[in-house]
Enzyme design. Structure first.
Site, short mmCIF file in Angstrom:
data_model
loop_
_atom_site.label_atom_id
_atom_site.label_comp_id
_atom_site.label_asym_id
_atom_site.label_seq_id
_atom_site.Cartn_x
_atom_site.Cartn_y
_atom_site.Cartn_z
N SER A 173 35.43 -8.02 1.59
CA SER A 173 34.38 -7.06 1.44
C SER A 173 34.67 -6.25 0.10
O SER A 173 34.19 -5.54 -0.45
CB SER A 173 33.99 -6.20 2.57
OG SER A 173 35.37 -5.32 2.71
N LYS A 215 37.34 0.72 2.43
CA LYS A 215 35.99 0.68 1.45
C LYS A 215 36.28 1.60 0.32
O LYS A 215 36.87 2.52 0.28
CB LYS A 215 34.71 1.35 2.48
CG LYS A 215 34.44 0.63 3.49
CD LYS A 215 34.08 -1.02 3.30
CE LYS A 215 33.63 -1.89 4.28
NZ LYS A 215 33.53 -3.11 4.27
#
Length: 310
Positions: A173, A215
């Protein structure tokens, strides 16, 4: 009875005088010998008792027995030697130096006993002192080792809990910034004194579970965030200029409509925008500051990519 010359004295008178002198000398020698013997016995017993005080119960008995046996052996040797010298002295009574030799022999025997017990006591004290010192050193080393291990454990706990820790990236990701299998150092201390900044890479738990996401911070507390259908990110109705996204966002998720972040809330996205589970999805949502574990600051491995994470 005085005489003018030896010729005027009878053989009997001469013999009587010599016998009387020999008898006196023999008695004097026996008294001296008995006195020296008692003196030697007292010294030997005194030294034996002084050495036995520092022994343990079992060692004390063994050493005392051995000391008494050694004393008996030395005493017997002295008695035998004295008997032999007494006989020799009686046979050589006409020699004027027999008394001096006898006294010197008795004195030497007493000195030998004193020297033996002095040396025995010194050796024992030396060995006892060395043994006690070794035992103290062993206990001291064990105590220092325990303290050292305790300090290491406390330091490691403080580092992992308050300063930072190592973590490994799983998934894709955050490509192309981070790769699957990268080992990172997470800084936990910075956010104890400050707030996350835009574009920081942060780590947080997923829904309070023992699963952690990594993230990038896009929206800050109080800002209005929206992702347009053409993939642009709007912050307070202005397009965010950034180059971290791997590709144009295809799915805006819940961010297709404008949303205002609450106090201490952050909007996060993965750099691989179309292959990331992030704040666009309801199960992740906006991240509260208290849930952020720390900031990824350093890539530890692979070594060819070692360095600061941007």
């Amino acid at each position: 009875m005085p005489f003018d010359s030896e010729e005027k004295r009878s053989d009997f008178d001469i013999w009587a005088e010599e016998y009387e002198d020999d008898d006196k000398e023999l008695k004097r020698q026996k008294k001296l010998e008995l006195k020296e013997k008692k003196k030697a016995e007292k010294r030997a017993l005194k030294l034996a008792k002084a050495g036995a005080k520092n022994l343990d119960t079992e060692e004390s008995l063994d050493n005392k027995d051995s000391d008494e046996e050694a004393f008996k052996d030395v005493t017997e040797d002295i008695q035998k030697e004295s008997s032999k010298k007494d006989s020799a002295s009686r046979d050589d009574a006409d020699k004027g130096d027999s008394t001096e030799e006898k006294d010197a022999s008795s004195s030497d025997s007493v000195d030998d006993i004193d020297e033996y017990y002095d040396e025995h006591a010194k050796d024992y004290k030396r060995e006892k002192k060395k043994k006690d010192k070794d035992e103290i050193n062993i206990v001291k080393e064990l105590f220092n080792l325990i303290i050292y291990i305790g300090i290491i454990i406390i330091i490691c706990y403080c580092i992992i809990t308050f300063v930072g820790q190592r973590t490994t990236v799983h998934g894709h990701s955050m490509e192309n910034t981070l790769q699957d299998g990268d080992n990172l150092w997470i800084d936990k201390l910075s956010y104890q004194f400050g707030d996350p900044k835009r574009f920081d890479i942060v780590v947080f738990p997923y829904q309070g579970q023992d699963v952690y996401y990594i993230k990038r911070v896009i929206g800050l507390p109080g800002e209005k965030v929206q992702i347009t259908p053409d993939g642009n990110i709007l912050i307070n109705d202005e397009v965010l200029m950034e180059s971290y996204g791997r590709e144009i966002i295809a799915d805006s998720g819940t961010a297709s409509e404008p949303r205002v972040l609450g106090e201490d809330e952050y909007f996060v996205l993965g750099d691989n925008r179309n292959d990331s589970r992030d704040s666009r999805w309801a199960d992740v949502g906006d991240i509260n500051k208290k849930d952020i574990i720390g900031k990824a600051v350093l890539r530890l491995s692979p070594f060819k990519k070692f360095g600061k994470v941007n």
